[in-house]
Write a protein that holds these residues in place. Sequence first.
Motif, PDB file in Angstrom:
ATOM      1  N   PHE A 200       0.853  -1.186   0.000  1.00 17.78           N
ATOM      2  CA  PHE A 200       0.000   0.000   0.000  1.00 17.78           C
ATOM      3  C   PHE A 200       0.895   1.244   0.000  1.00 17.78           C
ATOM      4  O   PHE A 200       1.095   1.893   1.034  1.00 17.78           O
ATOM      5  N   GLN A 261      -8.509   0.366   0.609  1.00 19.01           N
ATOM      6  CA  GLN A 261      -7.237   1.050   0.375  1.00 19.01           C
ATOM      7  C   GLN A 261      -6.609   0.597  -0.943  1.00 19.01           C
ATOM      8  O   GLN A 261      -6.125   1.411  -1.722  1.00 19.01           O
ATOM      9  N   ALA A 262      -6.626  -0.699  -1.190  1.00 16.32           N
ATOM     10  CA  ALA A 262      -6.064  -1.204  -2.446  1.00 16.32           C
ATOM     11  C   ALA A 262      -6.845  -0.683  -3.644  1.00 16.32           C
ATOM     12  O   ALA A 262      -6.266  -0.275  -4.667  1.00 16.32           O
TER      13      ALA A 262
END
Length: 552
Positions: A200, A261-262
Amino acid sequence: MTHTPHPAYPPPTGDVTRARRRPRKAVRAAVAVAVVLAVAAGGSYAAGIGPFARDEGPDPEALTQARGFLADWSADRLAQAGDRTTRPDEAAEVLQSFTAGLEIDGPKLTAAPSAKVKEAEDGTLTVPFTAKMPVTGLGTWTYTSELPLREQDGAWKVDWRLSVIHPRLSDTEKFRLEREETKTPEVTDRTGRTLAAADFPSLAPVMGQLGTGGDGGPRGAVQLVDRATGDVERTEASFGDESAEPKSDEPVRTTLDAGWQAAAEKALGEAEGKNAALVALRVDDGEVVAMANSPASGFNRAVSGTYAPGSTWKIVTSSALLLKDAVGPEDGVECPKYLTVGKKFQNVEESEIKGATFRQDFTNSCNTAFISLRGELDDGELGDVAKKYFGVGQEWHVGVPTYDGAVPAPQDETEKAASMIGQGRVQANPLIMASVTATAVSGRFHQPSVTAGNEDTTETEELPQRVVTQLRSLMRATVTEGTATALADLPGEVGAKTGTAEVSDDQDNNGWMVAHRGNIAVACVVEEGVTGGGSAGPVLHSLLSAMPQDPA
């Protein structure tokens, strides 16, 4: 603790041999430059007659050149910035070494109002400016300096000297960046899944700040040193808190969701290589489930950026108007091509809507309609509403360093008109606008958070349910029939607002979009994206289509 010195910048000035650029065209008339052109559906403010087009005060062409220099420097157009000076090659070289050597990413340079410009008896001018210099991975170094201007070959130029960059920069003194190695804790998402920086990338710059209350993390300093000896004469800026080491060796659990988030980091690929940022948070509690930046390394634009929010701010403006029953969604509010309030404001491509209702003005982002309603609000009322109901301008404790917005009272009618459409001195970022969106559709402000247990000193009131209902209806209509149709094919009751924010005459507009679906509110800005629907729209479409379910 290990100290890693970086080379001192910039080097001493001197003659630099390089290919000369083709001569710039003559300085444009102040009428075309000192004000803003609205060119996109999100709506930025526009002007015809510049604020300095009068018989007294500084020469508007000088002020245009000063602002152009600062805009070029901010946008990393350093050769063009150099061309605006009396020593083009040397200026470009020093600007490059200063920003690269101190690892400055995305500087923001703002000229002072014309009233603060100093004019000498010999006709030269001095324009004060504020510099906000984000040092990669550390924080923002803020200082003030001055641009001296004089006429050269019939045109105004920045009279180049080292002190233009910083008042203490000289032939005998320069700056040096030092970084300190600090311990980075293990970080997990809301379910306990490890969030590794390699997986991330957008989280890498903030990993060290987590688990310290947002004050720890990477540490370092910008130091003024003697060019000859290298001795430190003073520390200009310090970053990080030496006492704020991680509170324990236990993993730091965040509110982030690994899946969101990805998807957020992948969605920013739709920004086509432009600087961009987005935030997604939960409507019911303000917990941030994703914050992403492009480029991933460096400045955390998503939560620390300072941007004009453009027409996404019309959510707040509409709230202020609806709160006092100054207008209703079906009330007629004309949308003419132009409206002059000290400056000439216009709509996208000089468009107009004959017989428009306020609903149509909102969904089509009509600048002139919103500006025409400025008399319904007191001078400081927009800022009061932003603070009282949306928490904007109060101090937030999110768990990482943030910029929490500003809505200063307008200094004149022109600035008041601009603030109605998210320009002027209104400042925000994706974190703020995602929170604004969540508040608008729920009625209640929740201090955003990336970690649990943060202090909350904010004090806000709930929006009346009738206002919430009206705002939700307006945002839904913007998706089904207005400027946010880029999201129209998504399942669920998606509501949104686009925005286009003017930066300078020499830069394309920033593109904005905010949206909500279910328990998620999102906001995205794409620097120089031109339009909100065309640049930020595809980013949010990618994110929301990839994540059809809200995080638990």
